[in-house]
Scaffold this active site. Structure first.
Site, PDB file in Angstrom:
ATOM      1  N   ALA A   1      66.001  65.554  18.486  1.00  0.00           N
ATOM      2  CA  ALA A   1      64.637  65.185  18.856  1.00  0.00           C
ATOM      3  C   ALA A   1      64.708  64.294  20.086  1.00  0.00           C
ATOM      4  O   ALA A   1      65.703  63.604  20.309  1.00  0.00           O
ATOM      5  CB  ALA A   1      63.978  64.452  17.701  1.00  0.00           C
TER       6      ALA A   1
ATOM      7  N   GLY B   1      68.068  67.015  15.366  1.00  0.00           N
ATOM      8  CA  GLY B   1      67.052  68.060  15.237  1.00  0.00           C
ATOM      9  C   GLY B   1      67.513  69.386  15.813  1.00  0.00           C
ATOM     10  O   GLY B   1      67.032  70.449  15.399  1.00  0.00           O
TER      11      GLY B   1
ATOM     12  N   GLU C   1      69.396  70.955  13.075  1.00  0.00           N
ATOM     13  CA  GLU C   1      68.417  71.362  12.051  1.00  0.00           C
ATOM     14  C   GLU C   1      67.668  72.623  12.470  1.00  0.00           C
ATOM     15  O   GLU C   1      67.442  73.521  11.662  1.00  0.00           O
ATOM     16  CB  GLU C   1      67.441  70.212  11.792  1.00  0.00           C
ATOM     17  CG  GLU C   1      68.099  69.024  11.113  1.00  0.00           C
ATOM     18  CD  GLU C   1      67.194  67.813  11.043  1.00  0.00           C
ATOM     19  OE1 GLU C   1      66.633  67.419  12.091  1.00  0.00           O
ATOM     20  OE2 GLU C   1      67.041  67.255   9.949  1.00  0.00           O
TER      21      GLU C   1
ATOM     22  N   GLU D   1      71.720  61.162  13.422  1.00  0.00           N
ATOM     23  CA  GLU D   1      70.483  60.367  13.325  1.00  0.00           C
ATOM     24  C   GLU D   1      70.745  58.933  12.865  1.00  0.00           C
ATOM     25  O   GLU D   1      70.068  58.006  13.278  1.00  0.00           O
ATOM     26  CB  GLU D   1      69.486  61.025  12.355  1.00  0.00           C
ATOM     27  CG  GLU D   1      68.801  62.263  12.905  1.00  0.00           C
ATOM     28  CD  GLU D   1      69.538  63.560  12.604  1.00  0.00           C
ATOM     29  OE1 GLU D   1      70.756  63.527  12.356  1.00  0.00           O
ATOM     30  OE2 GLU D   1      68.873  64.621  12.644  1.00  0.00           O
TER      31      GLU D   1
HETATM   32  N1  DAK Z   1      66.601  62.622  23.523  1.00  0.00           N
HETATM   33  C1  DAK Z   1      66.250  62.307  24.789  1.00  0.00           C
HETATM   34  N2  DAK Z   1      67.095  62.362  25.822  1.00  0.00           N
HETATM   35  C2  DAK Z   1      68.357  62.763  25.588  1.00  0.00           C
HETATM   36  C3  DAK Z   1      68.808  63.124  24.284  1.00  0.00           C
HETATM   37  C4  DAK Z   1      67.855  63.042  23.205  1.00  0.00           C
HETATM   38  N3  DAK Z   1      68.154  63.390  21.956  1.00  0.00           N
HETATM   39  N4  DAK Z   1      70.104  63.472  24.365  1.00  0.00           N
HETATM   40  C5  DAK Z   1      70.450  63.357  25.658  1.00  0.00           C
HETATM   41  N5  DAK Z   1      69.400  62.928  26.399  1.00  0.00           N
HETATM   42  C6  DAK Z   1      69.366  62.648  27.828  1.00  0.00           C
HETATM   43  C7  DAK Z   1      70.142  61.372  28.162  1.00  0.00           C
HETATM   44  O1  DAK Z   1      69.357  60.225  27.944  1.00  0.00           O
HETATM   45  C8  DAK Z   1      70.453  61.596  29.627  1.00  0.00           C
HETATM   46  O2  DAK Z   1      69.317  61.331  30.373  1.00  0.00           O
HETATM   47  P1  DAK Z   1      69.444  60.578  31.845  1.00  0.00           P
HETATM   48  O3  DAK Z   1      70.119  59.281  31.565  1.00  0.00           O
HETATM   49  O4  DAK Z   1      70.266  61.506  32.681  1.00  0.00           O
HETATM   50  O5  DAK Z   1      68.013  60.442  32.287  1.00  0.00           O
HETATM   51  C9  DAK Z   1      70.682  63.108  29.715  1.00  0.00           C
HETATM   52  O6  DAK Z   1      70.050  63.672  28.554  1.00  0.00           O
HETATM   53  C10 DAK Z   1      72.162  63.481  29.654  1.00  0.00           C
HETATM   54  O7  DAK Z   1      72.730  62.867  28.506  1.00  0.00           O
HETATM   55  P2  DAK Z   1      74.106  62.053  28.575  1.00  0.00           P
HETATM   56  O8  DAK Z   1      74.253  61.345  29.874  1.00  0.00           O
HETATM   57  O9  DAK Z   1      74.175  61.216  27.330  1.00  0.00           O
HETATM   58  O10 DAK Z   1      75.167  63.267  28.521  1.00  0.00           O
HETATM   59  P3  DAK Z   1      76.627  63.283  27.897  1.00  0.00           P
HETATM   60  O11 DAK Z   1      77.211  64.589  28.290  1.00  0.00           O
HETATM   61  O12 DAK Z   1      77.382  62.019  28.237  1.00  0.00           O
HETATM   62  O13 DAK Z   1      76.426  63.242  26.299  1.00  0.00           O
HETATM   63  C11 DAK Z   1      75.358  63.907  24.182  1.00  0.00           C
HETATM   64  C12 DAK Z   1      75.794  64.326  25.640  1.00  0.00           C
HETATM   65  C13 DAK Z   1      74.541  65.072  23.631  1.00  0.00           C
HETATM   66  C14 DAK Z   1      76.619  63.741  23.330  1.00  0.00           C
HETATM   67  C15 DAK Z   1      74.567  62.586  24.246  1.00  0.00           C
HETATM   68  O14 DAK Z   1      73.499  62.745  25.182  1.00  0.00           O
HETATM   69  C16 DAK Z   1      73.971  62.197  22.922  1.00  0.00           C
HETATM   70  O15 DAK Z   1      74.653  61.641  22.052  1.00  0.00           O
HETATM   71  N6  DAK Z   1      72.644  62.404  22.764  1.00  0.00           N
HETATM   72  C17 DAK Z   1      71.887  61.947  21.630  1.00  0.00           C
HETATM   73  C18 DAK Z   1      72.244  62.761  20.427  1.00  0.00           C
HETATM   74  C19 DAK Z   1      71.476  62.253  19.210  1.00  0.00           C
HETATM   75  O16 DAK Z   1      71.569  61.100  18.813  1.00  0.00           O
HETATM   76  N7  DAK Z   1      70.725  63.154  18.643  1.00  0.00           N
HETATM   77  C20 DAK Z   1      69.943  62.856  17.463  1.00  0.00           C
HETATM   78  C21 DAK Z   1      68.603  62.461  17.940  1.00  0.00           C
HETATM   79  S1  DAK Z   1      67.653  61.852  16.589  1.00  0.00           S
HETATM   80  C22 DAK Z   1      61.951  62.553  12.044  1.00  0.00           C
HETATM   81  C23 DAK Z   1      62.472  63.824  11.942  1.00  0.00           C
HETATM   82  C24 DAK Z   1      63.555  64.222  12.707  1.00  0.00           C
HETATM   83  C25 DAK Z   1      64.132  63.349  13.548  1.00  0.00           C
HETATM   84  C26 DAK Z   1      63.616  62.078  13.660  1.00  0.00           C
HETATM   85  C27 DAK Z   1      62.535  61.678  12.926  1.00  0.00           C
HETATM   86  N8  DAK Z   1      60.830  62.134  11.269  1.00  0.00           N
HETATM   87  C28 DAK Z   1      60.258  63.018  10.244  1.00  0.00           C
HETATM   88  C29 DAK Z   1      60.198  60.874  11.478  1.00  0.00           C
HETATM   89  C30 DAK Z   1      65.247  63.781  14.324  1.00  0.00           C
HETATM   90  C31 DAK Z   1      65.919  62.868  15.000  1.00  0.00           C
HETATM   91  C32 DAK Z   1      66.942  63.218  15.940  1.00  0.00           C
HETATM   92  O17 DAK Z   1      67.248  64.353  16.251  1.00  0.00           O
END
Ligand code: DAK
Length: 258
Positions: free
Chosen positions: A65, A109, A112, A132
């Site tokens: 997400a 997400g 998922e 998450e």
């Molecule tokens: N959201 C927004 N931006 C993201 C992102 C994300 N999930 N993942 C990456 N980006 C953005 C980064 O901020 C960066 O942006 P700039 O700084 O260039 O502006 C750009 O994409 C490139 O990312 P990185 O510089 O980090 O690239 P790397 O190759 O170094 O790393 C990575 C890639 C995929 C390993 C890393 O970006 C990463 O760890 N990303 C986050 C992964 C993560 O934590 N995903 C889970 C998100 S939480 C809910 C239901 C569902 C959910 C929540 C609530 N409710 C019912 C309330 C679901 C939640 C999630 O999915």
């Protein structure tokens, strides 16, 4: 079809939907999920399409997400606003086969959403994870439910609690993905698989999908009964007549429009 956050390709009876927010690692936001629902429903209703492929880029399926979009959400935005439920799960209503094709990251997400596809084909570069917990939330689109049902409790708990990513080989070993191909030939191979299904009678493919999904919602006895109804009904269809007469005549069946 023109979308801001998706790319669409047509390959005969196979429609390819590509998640496309390259600057944000294909992070899933409301607009993309609305567009995805729109495209999925259009292809599901299109008689020229038998199979849908959902994929991302070579680097990322989806990194979860959109954290930037949801960082300031309040409880009112999520529970009363039905965050996730309002537009993330359209894919579950699609009746034609949907193949998820994953290269690079499928996280949070993104993992998922991938698990909502009927089955997954992965590049050797694929990485799956539910990180998450690291951003202070539980999964919200089925991560704690579909992952343990697919790969078992031990692996799922390990991934969900530690946020460890698994690679394509581990994903295949645990049953999360059905096949792995080299990243360079992923789409070509995935389209071969999709075309194989697209040449089958679409009505039977839909019934099989429906029946398999029922296995996760009911008892074994009820599930087999459900399957048996489709089997019996098949004898009233052109697909059964064509399939069996082609077999007996030693010719290739033509299931066009069936
Ligand atoms: N959201 C927004 N931006 C993201 C992102 C994300 N999930 N993942 C990456 N980006 C953005 C980064 O901020 C960066 O942006 P700039 O700084 O260039 O502006 C750009 O994409 C490139 O990312 P990185 O510089 O980090 O690239 P790397 O190759 O170094 O790393 C990575 C890639 C995929 C390993 C890393 O970006 C990463 O760890 N990303 C986050 C992964 C993560 O934590 N995903 C889970 C998100 S939480 C809910 C239901 C569902 C959910 C929540 C609530 N409710 C019912 C309330 C679901 C939640 C999630 O999915």
């Amino acid at each position: 079809m023109e979308y801001a956050d998706l790319l669409i390709e047509n390959h005969g009876k196979v429609a390819v939907i590509r998640l496309n927010r390259p600057k944000a690692m294909n992070a899933l936001n409301d607009n993309m999920m609305n567009e995805l629902g729109d495209a999925l429903y259009k292809f599901d209703a299109d008689s020229a399409v038998n199979v849908i492929v959902l994929t991302g880029s070579e680097k990322v399926f989806a990194a979860g997400a959109d954290i930037a979009a949801m960082a300031n959400y309040t409880y009112a935005d999520t529970y009363p606003g039905n965050y996730i439920g309002r537009n993330w799960e359209h894919i579950l209503n699609v009746r034609k086969p949907v193949i998820g094709v994953v290269a690079g990251y499928a996280l949070g997400g993104g993992c998922e959403l991938a698990m909502m596809c009927d089955f997954l084909i992965a590049a050797d570069s694929a990485k799956f994870g539910q990180p998450e917990i690291k951003v202070g939330v539980t999964p919200g689109a089925g991560g704690t439910q579909r992952l343990p049902r697919t790969i078992g409790k031990a692996k799922a708990m390990d991934m969900l609690l530690t946020s460890r990513m698994i690679d394509a080989a581990e994903a295949e070993r645990t049953g999360l993905v059905s096949r792995i191909f080299p990243a360079e030939s992923l789409m070509e191979e995935a389209l071969n698989v999709a075309n194989t299904i697209a040449e089958m009678p679409v009505s039977v493919a839909m019934a099989i999908k429906d029946s398999v999904n029922r296995a996760f919602e009911t008892t074994l006895t009820e599930g087999v009964r459900y399957e048996r109804r489709f089997f019996h009904a098949a004898f009233g269809t052109p697909a059964q007549k064509e399939g069996m007469s082609a077999f007996l005549a030693k010719r290739k069946a033509n299931f066009e429009g069936m």
